[in-house]
Scaffold this motif. Structure first.
Motif, mmCIF file in Angstrom:
data_model
loop_
_atom_site.group_PDB
_atom_site.id
_atom_site.type_symbol
_atom_site.label_atom_id
_atom_site.label_comp_id
_atom_site.label_asym_id
_atom_site.label_seq_id
_atom_site.Cartn_x
_atom_site.Cartn_y
_atom_site.Cartn_z
ATOM 1 N N TRP A 54 0.856 -1.189 0.000
ATOM 2 C CA TRP A 54 0.000 0.000 0.000
ATOM 3 C C TRP A 54 0.883 1.226 0.000
ATOM 4 O O TRP A 54 1.754 1.378 0.855
ATOM 5 C CB TRP A 54 -0.896 0.014 1.240
ATOM 6 N N CYS A 55 0.657 2.103 -0.944
ATOM 7 C CA CYS A 55 1.377 3.375 -0.983
ATOM 8 C C CYS A 55 0.387 4.502 -0.784
ATOM 9 O O CYS A 55 -0.767 4.415 -1.220
ATOM 10 C CB CYS A 55 2.099 3.534 -2.308
ATOM 11 N N PHE A 56 0.844 5.536 -0.128
ATOM 12 C CA PHE A 56 -0.054 6.639 0.251
ATOM 13 C C PHE A 56 0.815 7.775 0.790
ATOM 14 O O PHE A 56 1.980 7.551 1.148
ATOM 15 C CB PHE A 56 -1.034 6.163 1.346
ATOM 16 N N TYR A 93 5.569 10.303 0.457
ATOM 17 C CA TYR A 93 4.859 9.194 -0.184
ATOM 18 C C TYR A 93 5.464 7.929 0.448
ATOM 19 O O TYR A 93 6.687 7.778 0.492
ATOM 20 C CB TYR A 93 5.116 9.245 -1.692
ATOM 21 N N TYR A 201 4.758 2.794 -13.115
ATOM 22 C CA TYR A 201 4.885 3.352 -11.766
ATOM 23 C C TYR A 201 6.187 2.767 -11.242
ATOM 24 O O TYR A 201 6.389 1.549 -11.321
ATOM 25 C CB TYR A 201 3.666 2.826 -11.019
ATOM 26 N N MET A 284 -12.827 2.787 -1.361
ATOM 27 C CA MET A 284 -11.740 3.091 -2.281
ATOM 28 C C MET A 284 -12.128 4.305 -3.131
ATOM 29 O O MET A 284 -13.277 4.433 -3.530
ATOM 30 C CB MET A 284 -11.458 1.889 -3.190
ATOM 31 N N ARG A 285 -11.176 5.166 -3.373
ATOM 32 C CA ARG A 285 -11.437 6.377 -4.163
ATOM 33 C C ARG A 285 -11.616 5.984 -5.625
ATOM 34 O O ARG A 285 -10.668 5.494 -6.262
ATOM 35 C CB ARG A 285 -10.240 7.312 -3.988
ATOM 36 N N THR A 288 -8.990 7.242 -8.345
ATOM 37 C CA THR A 288 -7.554 6.971 -8.238
ATOM 38 C C THR A 288 -7.226 5.503 -7.958
ATOM 39 O O THR A 288 -6.119 5.060 -8.239
ATOM 40 C CB THR A 288 -6.921 7.786 -7.086
ATOM 41 N N TYR A 290 -6.804 4.541 -5.029
ATOM 42 C CA TYR A 290 -6.159 4.569 -3.704
ATOM 43 C C TYR A 290 -7.215 4.327 -2.628
ATOM 44 O O TYR A 290 -8.326 4.870 -2.714
ATOM 45 C CB TYR A 290 -5.548 5.947 -3.423
ATOM 46 N N LEU A 365 -4.805 13.825 -3.846
ATOM 47 C CA LEU A 365 -4.627 12.391 -4.143
ATOM 48 C C LEU A 365 -4.694 11.559 -2.868
ATOM 49 O O LEU A 365 -5.088 10.402 -2.900
ATOM 50 C CB LEU A 365 -3.285 12.156 -4.851
ATOM 51 N N GLY A 366 -4.328 12.171 -1.758
ATOM 52 C CA GLY A 366 -4.366 11.475 -0.464
ATOM 53 C C GLY A 366 -5.744 11.531 0.177
ATOM 54 O O GLY A 366 -5.902 11.217 1.352
ATOM 55 N N ASP A 367 -6.749 11.967 -0.584
ATOM 56 C CA ASP A 367 -8.141 11.864 -0.151
ATOM 57 C C ASP A 367 -8.519 12.795 0.989
ATOM 58 O O ASP A 367 -9.455 12.520 1.727
ATOM 59 C CB ASP A 367 -8.429 10.418 0.264
#
Ligand SMILES: Cc1cc2nc3c(=O)[nH]c(=O)nc-3n(C[C@H](O)[C@H](O)[C@H](O)COP(=O)(O)OP(=O)(O)OC[C@H]3O[C@@H](n4cnc5c(N)ncnc54)[C@H](O)[C@@H]3O)c2cc1C
Length: 397
Positions: A54-56, A93, A201, A284-285, A288, A290, A365-367
């Protein structure tokens, strides 16, 4: 055959990211010497696999902070010779592996005797009873006062006409000298010569290891073309890309594959004792793919509700509100535009990253965007195609 207890207070169906996040947050919110509700996690898999990372952007507290293995202060997007880079050393990140997340959650659960975990249980139907919900499983039934269901959503729960499937294949490779800057995560390196949007990516894990993923999109997961993409096209495309970038000196150490529904989810409802969570709950978004950040907010909220329910005896849950209506609308417009004109998407992203600041990008992007971030994002996107998409969306809603 495993034997399940006849009843419990809280049943969590599925011990993936959402299930284990809710369990971990619950342990965090219950004071150490206070009594806790009985919680039983039911998981279909017999054994764990390190099948994802998981990346965030690490922007808010969560129970897995100590388990994060990598942090990149810089991120970039690339298209041909163009490269846009942004930096935020305070909110890097970050990468959390599935194994590290699970180890952290299991260690926390081991500190509380009220938590129980059974693997190899296939959960079937859930039916209301007077004093709770009855859960039918491959190992017999049990009754629970609350049920949190994180099993993957069924096809009928997905608004597939409003989105796309994110198809990706990733590899962790060892390469003696890859030459990629260790402090920069490449979020999208757009590839030309392929149909639709394709990007690589790339995350440098250390001087000798990289995680590389090839991502593309398809409108129908069940179409044979989508299956072909996943199994026959994307993996060799990624290998060719690695050969060009690294030469043939790389060796494979791990793989991950996914086909994620980037689309709104209509979460199933049964009664106030039942809550769908994780991807099944629409956490989940859609725009994206994410989920980590919203999952932590959702899990924290659900954990507080469970703690309250066990104190008051009112065994009810309300779905957490994870995104503003404005953000939901923007995501829908974005997905509509992506479906209408996928070939233009690389240009939109480059323009967006160029015209917005690091803080706006990571919060969006991080919601966790503020209104000012949403306005900055809107200003960063080309008006024409997005207006067209918004009008089409309005006509069809
Ligand atoms: C390879 C991959 C990489 C990803 N990378 C990122 C990322 O970098 N950042 C990000 O934010 N998101 C990422 N995602 C998206 C999302 O965060 C993950 O898919 C996340 O695991 C979803 O969490 P979940 O709890 O909803 O589902 P899962 O984690 O899939 O958990 C569901 C659990 O339910 C169990 N289950 C299924 N059926 C049953 C049944 N009948 N009975 C009992 N148990 C059952 C499953 O075995 C599973 O353990 C990624 C997804 C994938 C697939």
């Amino acid at each position: 055959m495993l034997s399940l207890p006849p009843d419990t207070d809280v049943a969590i169906l599925g011990a993936g990211l959402a299930g284990l996040s809710i369990a971990s947050w619950l342990i965090d919110v219950i004071p150490p010497h206070a009594s806790a509700p009985r919680v039983h996690l039911l998981e279909a898999r017999q054994a764990d696999t390190n099948d994802r990372t998981w990346c965030f952007w690490d922007q808010q507290p969560h129970p897995f902070r100590k388990a994060i293995s990598h942090r990149w202060p810089r991120w970039q997007v690339r298209f041909g010779n163009q490269c846009v880079e942004r930096e935020d050393a305070e909110h890097c990140y970050s990468l959390l592996s599935a194994s590290a997340m699970r180890r952290s959650a299991y260690a926390a659960m081991a500190t509380r005797p009220e938590f129980d975990f059974t693997r190899g249980v296939d959960v079937g139907t859930i039916s209301p009873q007077d004093d709770g919900l009855h859960i039918a499983t491959s190992q017999g039934g049990l009754t629970s006062k609350l049920v949190i269901d994180t099993r993957p959503p069924q096809a009928a729960m997905l608004s597939s006409h409003e989105g796309v499937w994110q198809v990706f294949h990733g590899v962790e490779v060892h390469c003696p000298d890859h030459g990629v800057s260790p402090s920069t995560a490449c979020l999208m390196d757009f590839q030309t010569g392929f149909s639709g949007v394709n990007f690589v990516y790339l995350l440098p894990l250390d001087d000798h290891r990289l995680l590389a993923e090839w991502t593309c999109f398809h409108v129908d997961k069940t179409h044979p073309d989508c299956q072909r993409l996943l199994t026959q096209q994307v993996p060799p495309q990624l290998s060719d890309w690695l050969n060009k970038r690294l030469g043939t000196q790389w060796t494979l150490s791990r793989q991950e594959t996914g086909c994620l529904p980037m689309m709104p989810v209509v979460a199933p409802q049964l009664n106030p004792r039942y809550l769908a969570a994780g991807i099944r709950g629409g956490w989940m978004r859609p725009a994206t793919g994410y989920m980590f950040a919203s999952c932590q907010r959702g899990a924290a909220d659900v954990a507080r509700q469970i703690q309250r329910a066990s104190q008051t005896g009112r065994w009810e849950l309300t779905p957490p509100r994870l995104r503003s209506s404005a953000l939901e609308w923007m995501d829908k417009v974005f997905l509509q535009a992506l479906r209408q004109s996928p070939e233009q998407a690389p240009g939109w992203f480059m323009q967006l990253f160029e015209r917005t600041r690091a803080i706006e990008q990571r919060r969006f992007l991080g919601d966790e965007p503020r209104l000012s971030d949403l306005l900055a994002i809107m200003r960063g996107l080309p008006a024409g195609p997005f207006l067209k998409a918004a009008i089409r969306l309005a006509r069809h809603s």
